[in-house]
Scaffold this active site. Sequence first.
Site, mmCIF file in Angstrom:
data_model
loop_
_atom_site.group_PDB
_atom_site.id
_atom_site.type_symbol
_atom_site.label_atom_id
_atom_site.label_comp_id
_atom_site.label_asym_id
_atom_site.label_seq_id
_atom_site.Cartn_x
_atom_site.Cartn_y
_atom_site.Cartn_z
ATOM 1 C CB SER A 199 -1.063 0.382 1.139
ATOM 2 O OG SER A 199 0.066 0.017 2.428
ATOM 3 C CG HIS A 227 -4.069 -1.656 -0.318
ATOM 4 N ND1 HIS A 227 -4.524 -0.649 0.057
ATOM 5 C CD2 HIS A 227 -3.416 -1.669 1.085
ATOM 6 C CE1 HIS A 227 -4.283 -0.111 1.407
ATOM 7 N NE2 HIS A 227 -3.511 -0.949 1.574
ATOM 8 C CE LYS A 258 -6.410 -1.084 3.091
ATOM 9 N NZ LYS A 258 -7.980 0.264 4.974
HETATM 10 C C1 LIG Z 1 -3.142 -4.479 4.358
HETATM 11 C C2 LIG Z 1 -3.313 -4.232 4.684
HETATM 12 N N1 LIG Z 1 -3.709 -4.645 5.546
HETATM 13 C C3 LIG Z 1 -4.618 -4.892 6.714
HETATM 14 C C4 LIG Z 1 -4.689 -3.547 7.009
HETATM 15 C C5 LIG Z 1 -6.286 -2.225 7.623
HETATM 16 O O1 LIG Z 1 -7.322 -2.597 7.170
HETATM 17 P P1 LIG Z 1 -8.357 -2.100 8.070
HETATM 18 O O2 LIG Z 1 -8.371 -0.688 7.956
HETATM 19 O O3 LIG Z 1 -9.300 -2.799 7.578
HETATM 20 O O4 LIG Z 1 -8.533 -2.029 9.931
HETATM 21 C C6 LIG Z 1 -4.564 -1.906 5.910
HETATM 22 C C7 LIG Z 1 -4.793 -0.887 6.176
HETATM 23 O O5 LIG Z 1 -4.946 -0.274 5.556
HETATM 24 C C8 LIG Z 1 -3.830 -2.710 5.076
HETATM 25 O O6 LIG Z 1 -3.467 -1.866 4.080
#
Ligand SMILES: Cc1ncc(COP(=O)(O)O)c(C=O)c1O
Length: 412
Positions: A199, A227, A258
């Site tokens: 990300s 993502h 997202k």
């Molecule tokens: C790769 C990745 N995994 C997990 C998450 C966590 O997601 P959440 O916002 O639902 O806690 C994110 C959040 O940006 C992320 O980029």
Amino acid sequence: MATAMTETTTAAEPVDLLAKFDPIIQTREALLAAGVEDPFNLVMEQVLSPTRAICNGRDTILLGTYNYMGMTFDDDVIAAGKQAMEDFGAGTTGSRVLNGTFRDHRDVEAALREFYAMDHAMVFSTGYQANLGIISTLAGKGDYIILDIDSHASIYDGCAMGKAEVVPFKHNDVEALEKRLKRIPEGAGKLVVLEGVYSMMGDVAPLKEMVSIAKENGAMVLVDEAHSMGFIGEHGRGVAEEQGVLDQVDFIIGTFSKSVGTVGGFCVSNHPKFEVLRLVCRPYVFTAALPPAVMASSATSIRKLMHGGNKRAHLWENSRTLHKGLKGLGFQLGTETPQSAIIAVIMPDLEKGAMMWEALLKEGLYVNLARPPATPAGMTLLRCSLCAEHTADQVQTILGMFERAGRAIGII
Ligand SMILES: Cc1ncc(COP(=O)(O)O)c(C=O)c1O
């Protein structure tokens, strides 16, 4: 006259447990003293659409949300949430394993099974908790987790919670992964943890090669598709689908925050024993289930994403146009070619990055200012994430804003 001896106790000075954050406080104060708007304290006073909001009093184009498919204002998504709130109330007030499983929790898990064509789906309160819960429950003391060094914080926290042996390898380096796997003692439990899209830089993992190496070396594989869900792959199932290895991945982690446009996290899998995780996974058991409105909105959104081919095509078009335009203007980007809906613009340092961020905000554009520890290699990034609802005109407007701000700050 006898004087009574009173014992006085002098309180010991407490060790200030916040003192370790002094360098962060100083960096932040220095930044604000330079007169820039606080990049970490933006307020959206009004949200006008998935791509526009009133931010700090200004009409602003949003280029720093994870609303990749623009589902937050979808009429059906909103209607489903309103109806569920009317019918089931505002919240669950309990864990999934007690009083917190409502009709729509079951339904959103059914929607996920349909979306991924997989046997099992388990919904968590956030994607963070999905990684925390699944990773810590799968790999415990004596097991090995082999992960990309640029993995998300929630993956690292899941590893720490489970107390498995953590073996990081160089970002996206297939050979490094193989070397690490070969050094792990015979017979040990092994979980390879990868992400579809990383990300910060917006780059994609070579999952095809990595999953095959993991399997050759007797490891189970977990891929976080936070993502890529909804956008990448023919059906929007992510990078594992795009690279033809979805059926070899043991666990897919994802989030609703997202492309789905709500909040929540999940794990899907074909593992025949998957359902036992509902009883042993602490971040699933020991927290309240998400509100029914969120579940109903999410289920509707996921089912609509199954037919989002046109939106996906438009989002790719936006990504290609912005990447080409920024590169043409002379900005240094995180990837040579557009690989996802994220385009990272590399800044020379934090000060220039904050100035550029503010100049863009004054132009009427919001992007994410990202810095360590979230970013790799100590980089300061202006992270742009595109939405399927950005129009072609908006993308051109964004490029004009970058050009003016970049020249004013002296970055291009
Ligand atoms: C790769 C990745 N995994 C997990 C998450 C966590 O997601 P959440 O916002 O639902 O806690 C994110 C959040 O940006 C992320 O980029």
